[in-house]
Design an enzyme around this catalytic site. Structure first.
Site, PDB file in Angstrom:
ATOM      1  NE  ARG B 622      -3.777   0.439   2.251  1.00  0.00           N
ATOM      2  CZ  ARG B 622      -4.503  -0.274   3.108  1.00  0.00           C
ATOM      3  NH1 ARG B 622      -4.155  -0.337   4.368  1.00  0.00           N
ATOM      4  NH2 ARG B 622      -5.567  -0.932   2.691  1.00  0.00           N
ATOM      5  CD  GLU B 699      17.440   2.101   1.351  1.00  0.00           C
ATOM      6  OE1 GLU B 699      17.555   0.871   1.408  1.00  0.00           O
ATOM      7  OE2 GLU B 699      18.087   2.880   2.081  1.00  0.00           O
TER       8      GLU B 699
END
Ligand code: FES
Ligand code: FES
Lengths: 211, 739
Positions: B622, B699
């Site tokens: 989500r 990342e």
């Protein structure tokens, strides 16, 4: 090697001597602004206007405009990213032109009119560029942001004034605020968080609203 | 709250506030210059003096003497603390090099003194009057030269990426030898600098034996423990405060010299001291992403099925430093029965290598994803299709372990369609647009999702305002906003009714910002605290907490409704809790996935490379706030372009330091380098990750980007560069004829 007996030499000799010997200057390659001949800081009075308010201060002649703003006037909205003119975080508007405030000494700004990020707008009274940065998420950590905003406000004025850039194809036609022009002209303002794509969208919205 | 069964339905799933592209709540402060960063806390404590840090001018050896008399007698000087009059201090968490103390020099620009003076100018001038007698010793600075002596070492990046010194499944050598189609290539990546825009900075003040640090740090609880250890004082005597952090990217995960020397300087001067590391000090004094030399071998059947895959990586570091875990993703990313990964570490006397955004995967994927492109070409299979053929829904090393949710194929298919991948010419060097050779490239992004405990406190006051307190940091990540969204959703109030206070070690300890674990874990911590607060509110108002609905500043059940604020009319309600995790992440592998696509133009005459278009399609659970999450991804894509095209700390292999240690010499992308960037998040949830069903994206966004750009350069020119960054000198001699 230069020993402590050599204190009768003046400091400049010491620096030169130290550089040539095994005792190395500990910080090669950084600024080496010197105090006055008696060793004490040379102070100078400077009067300037910042965000419409006039200030008269005695400043160390080595003090940059950036440090005058941040350390003396406590206007910390202007950021120090490098102190060497390499990042644009310290961008302010002086007499209508954007400059890196780390690259000018405070004493050189006698009579100047300086606008900083605090002068453009405040949290409950945002400048359109500030509002556009929020809407388009033109930042992340926020550290380059005041510089980006001051730079973009002045940059649009430069385009309006017809000042060409490296990417201006036609020097005779009026300069257009295209994305390419904006990206070129904003390239002195580094954003390591990488918000560039959003910053250009924010500036574009301001341009469009100005018509 | 212990999270040990997959998340069911909770108030978070209402998605009234969560999942919306809300503007950042801290935006009006950041854009007006009123958000205070560490060095700017004039209000924090009176009578601040200025510190200036001096770095070693040699890379390895000892200091015999430091001549201080000129500096001491310079105007304004209040105190000087040198490494010679300080015994070697302990190290904090994850520090490989010592930050201060003792005569031994381990690396260039290691801190050797701090000068404290009335003004910055005085401290700087006096620091330059210190003369140092060094005894230089020979050191090892050249990774290529030392690589043959590198030792096998297992490692864990401390940021979620790890690998044993060697991992073997099946019989790689035999399978590789037997494979009909093979690739065996080496790739190199460069030392990189975080180059965050806010320098490391700290104001330190002592009050008796209590120390307060207003600092710039990603991990407040780690920092508190580390500074106590380094200075040898009890942790309860230390307070850290970092409400705003001007970027970190891993460079501010750990305590660095600014915090230590501000504390020592303040003690010596008997006054609060503020200092920032000067920009030229940062690259060598602090940490960097280590360079790697990687060898990749892939064997496949003509249908594209990988039968053997090996990834070996060598990097260098100081004694006690770790290797860059560049092979980690190769253990999980593609199927293949016979596998080998190996990590080696060479001793180098360069500054400390440590975590930088996606340590391990960022350089690992730079190499692996060129190798996959090369292999696809050998096989005559489209690079997107080649990845799809080798997708896996299980951990290839432990096939009984499934991925909790893996839609890499969805990322690739959606990305290929959106990008117009079918317009790519398979034959490289065949598309011209005026002076530009144009090419398309793609690569896969992969990064694990990490679960770590995180605590928070929430308060409800008599006006119905909800206040969140946690030591979580917002380093540009959007923490303020997503934590407010979480509390607003849980307590049934609009965002304006939530106050968020961050970065103070006096608040409950959070996950902190690193390893792309911040968003999911810190919001889950706030969720846990809000569950408790809801129970307290329900009890106070006489509701059954299981039935009470919190919405529109009210609490409702049946036909009774009461203003939320009423629960606190007799006094503030406070709840505190922590999210903790069971072994869900052990049972199933939790990772995040992306498809990265890039179009480049390469100047046919000069080999100048321009990125023209970029797209990332991410599958990462989500998305709590699509606006700030998108910014995380475009920022990471930008850093990925840097790694691909320009970022390289140049090593002086004789004197042992990074030469280009400022923002003019170390080039990072600027406005003109970055085109419009397109980001798509696949609509998904991962109930195994936390009650938030979210995962990390910060990342993931950098993982694979550089390889997509490098593959696009190959597609444009037919020149395969395996040595990052792809600067034009590596192309210009080999540009296609007939231009
Ligand atoms: S601080 Fe002035 S340009 Fe970087
Ligand atoms: S917002 Fe962090 S450097 Fe631009």
């Amino acid at each position: 090697m230069v020993g402590s007996d050599d204190l009768n030499l003046n400091r400049r000799d010491l620096m030169v001597g130290a550089g040539a010997c095994a005792a190395m200057p500990a910080m090669p390659g950084t600024a080496k602004a010197q105090p006055g001949p008696d060793g004490n800081p040379v102070e100078f009075q400077v009067s300037l206007t910042v965000n419409g308010k006039s200030h008269t201060r005695n400043v160390d002649t080595r003090t940059t405009l950036l440090d005058l703003l941040r350390e003396n006037l406590h206007l910390t909205g202007t950021k120090k990213g490098c102190d060497h003119g390499q990042c644009g975080a310290c961008t302010v508007i002086v007499d209508g032109r954007r400059i890196n405030s780390c690259l000018t000494l405070a004493v050189m700004q006698e009579g100047s009119s300086v606008t900083t990020i605090e002068g453009l707008g405040q949290p409950d009274n945002l400048h359109p560029m500030q509002a556009a940065f929020i809407k388009h998420d033109g930042y992340q950590c926020g550290y380059c942001t005041p510089g980006q905003i001051c730079s973009s406000v002045a940059m649009l004025e430069e385009i309006k004034a017809g000042i060409p850039s490296h990417v201006t194809a036609d020097l005779l036609a009026p300069v257009q605020p295209t994305e390419t022009e904006m990206r070129e002209r904003m390239s002195g303002n580094i954003c390591r968080c990488g918000a560039y794509s959003n910053i250009v969208e924010a500036i574009t919205e301001v341009v469009e609203r100005q018509g | 709250m212990k999270f040990d069964t997959p998340a069911g339905t909770s108030p978070i799933d209402q998605l009234k506030v969560i999942g919306r592209p809300t503007d950042r709540i801290d935006g009006k402060y950041k854009t007006t210059g009123t958000a205070p960063y560490a060095y700017e806390r004039h209000d924090a404590v009176p009578n601040q003096a200025y510190g200036f840090v001096l770095g070693s001018a040699i890379a390895k050896g000892r200091i015999d003497a430091m001549h201080l008399s000129d500096a001491r007698s310079a105007p304004g000087v209040l105190a000087i603390v040198t490494t010679l009059d300080t015994p070697r201090l302990g190290r904090g968490r994850m520090n490989a090099a010592y930050l201060f103390g003792g005569p031994v020099i381990q690396h260039y620009h290691q801190a050797i003194a701090v000068v404290v003076a009335e003004t910055f100018e005085q401290a700087r001038a006096a620091a330059h009057l210190i003369r140092v007698d060094y005894r230089q010793e020979p050191g090892k600075y050249d990774l290529e030269a030392e690589a043959p002596h590198a030792e096998p070492v297992a490692s864990d990046s401390g940021e979620g990426s790890g690998a044993p010194h060697e991992a073997r499944i099946g019989n790689f050598e035999e399978a590789f030898a037997a494979a009909p189609v093979k690739l065996d290539e080496s790739y190199t990546t460069s030392d990189e600098s975080h180059a965050m825009m806010e320098p490391h900075a700290t104001i330190a003040a002592w009050n008796g034996d209590k120390l307060t640090l207003w600092t710039s740090n990603q991990m407040i609880a780690w920092g508190k423990g580390s500074i106590a250890k380094i200075l040898g004082i009890p942790a309860e005597n230390v307070r850290l405060d970092a409400p705003y952090v001007g970027g970190g990217f891993g460079g501010k995960l750990f305590i660095r010299a600014d915090a230590v020397l501000a504390a020592l300087g303040a003690k010596a001067a008997g006054r609060p001291v503020k200092l920032a590391l000067t920009r030229p000090l940062i690259a060598n004094n602090t940490t960097h992403r280590p360079a790697t030399i990687q060898r990749i071998r892939i064997g496949a059947n003509p249908d594209g099925t990988i039968t053997a895959i090996a990834h070996e990586s060598t990097s260098g570091n100081l004694a006690d430093g770790k290797p860059e875990t560049a092979v980690d993703q190769t253990r999980l990313l593609y199927a293949g029965a016979n596998r080998l990964t190996a990590l080696r570490l060479a001793h180098l006397d360069l500054p400390e290598g440590n975590a930088m955004r996606a340590p391990g995967e960022a350089p690992g994927l730079l190499a692996l994803e060129i190798a996959m492109d090369e292999m696809a070409e050998k096989l005559g299979i489209d690079p997107v299709q080649f990845r799809i053929i080798n997708d896996t829904q299980v951990d290839p090393e432990k096939p009984e372990r499934r991925f909790s949710h893996r839609d890499l194929v969805g990322c690739l298919r959606h990305g290929a369609e959106r990008f117009g991948w079918d317009r790519r010419q398979q034959q490289p060097g065949h598309v011209r647009d005026g002076r530009w050779l144009v090419g398309y490239g793609m690569a896969v992004g992969f990064r694990n999702n990490l679960l770590t405990k995180s605590a928070a406190r929430v308060r409800l006051d008599g006006r119905g305002m909800v206040t969140v307190e946690t030591d979580m940091t917002d380093i540009g990540t959007g923490s303020y906003t997503i934590l407010a969204q979480t509390a607003a959703e849980m307590m049934g109030v609009p965002l304006e009714m939530v106050n968020v206070r961050l970065g103070d070690s006096a608040f409950p300890a959070s996950a902190g910002s690193g390893g792309q674990w911040g968003a999911n874990n810190s919001t889950a911590g706030v969720y846990a605290a809000c569950v408790k607060l809801r129970e307290a509110v329900a009890a106070k108002l006489g509701f059954n907490s299981a039935e009470a609905v919190f919405a529109d500043n009210e609490v409702r059940s049946g036909n009774r409704s009461v203003p939320l604020a009423a629960a606190a009319s007799g006094g503030e309600l406070v709840a505190e809790d922590m999210i903790e995790y069971g072994d869900l992440a052990k049972k199933q592998q939790q990772s995040t996935f992306a498809g990265h696509f890039a179009e480049v133009g390469v100047d046919a005459a000069t080999a100048e490379i321009r990125v023209r278009r970029m797209l990332a399609v991410c599958a990462a659970g989500r998305i709590l706030n699509p606006k700030s999450a998108r910014s995380q991804v475009i920022g990471a894509m930008t850093m990925g372009v840097g790694a691909a095209l320009m970022e390289k700390l140049a090593v002086d292999t004789k004197r042992g330091f990074f030469v280009n240690h400022d923002l003019a010499g170390y080039e990072v992308p600027v406005h003109a380098d970055i085109p419009h960037q397109d980001v798509v998040f696949l609509d998904e949830v991962d109930p195994m990750s936390s009650p938030m069903k979210a995962k990390g994206v910060a990342e993931l966004g950098i993982c694979g980007v550089g390889a997509a750009v490098a593959n696009a350069v190959y597609n444009a020119t037919g020149i395969r560069v395996r040595d990052y960054p792809l600067t034009l000198d590596k192309l210009i001699e080999r540009l296609p004829e007939a231009v």
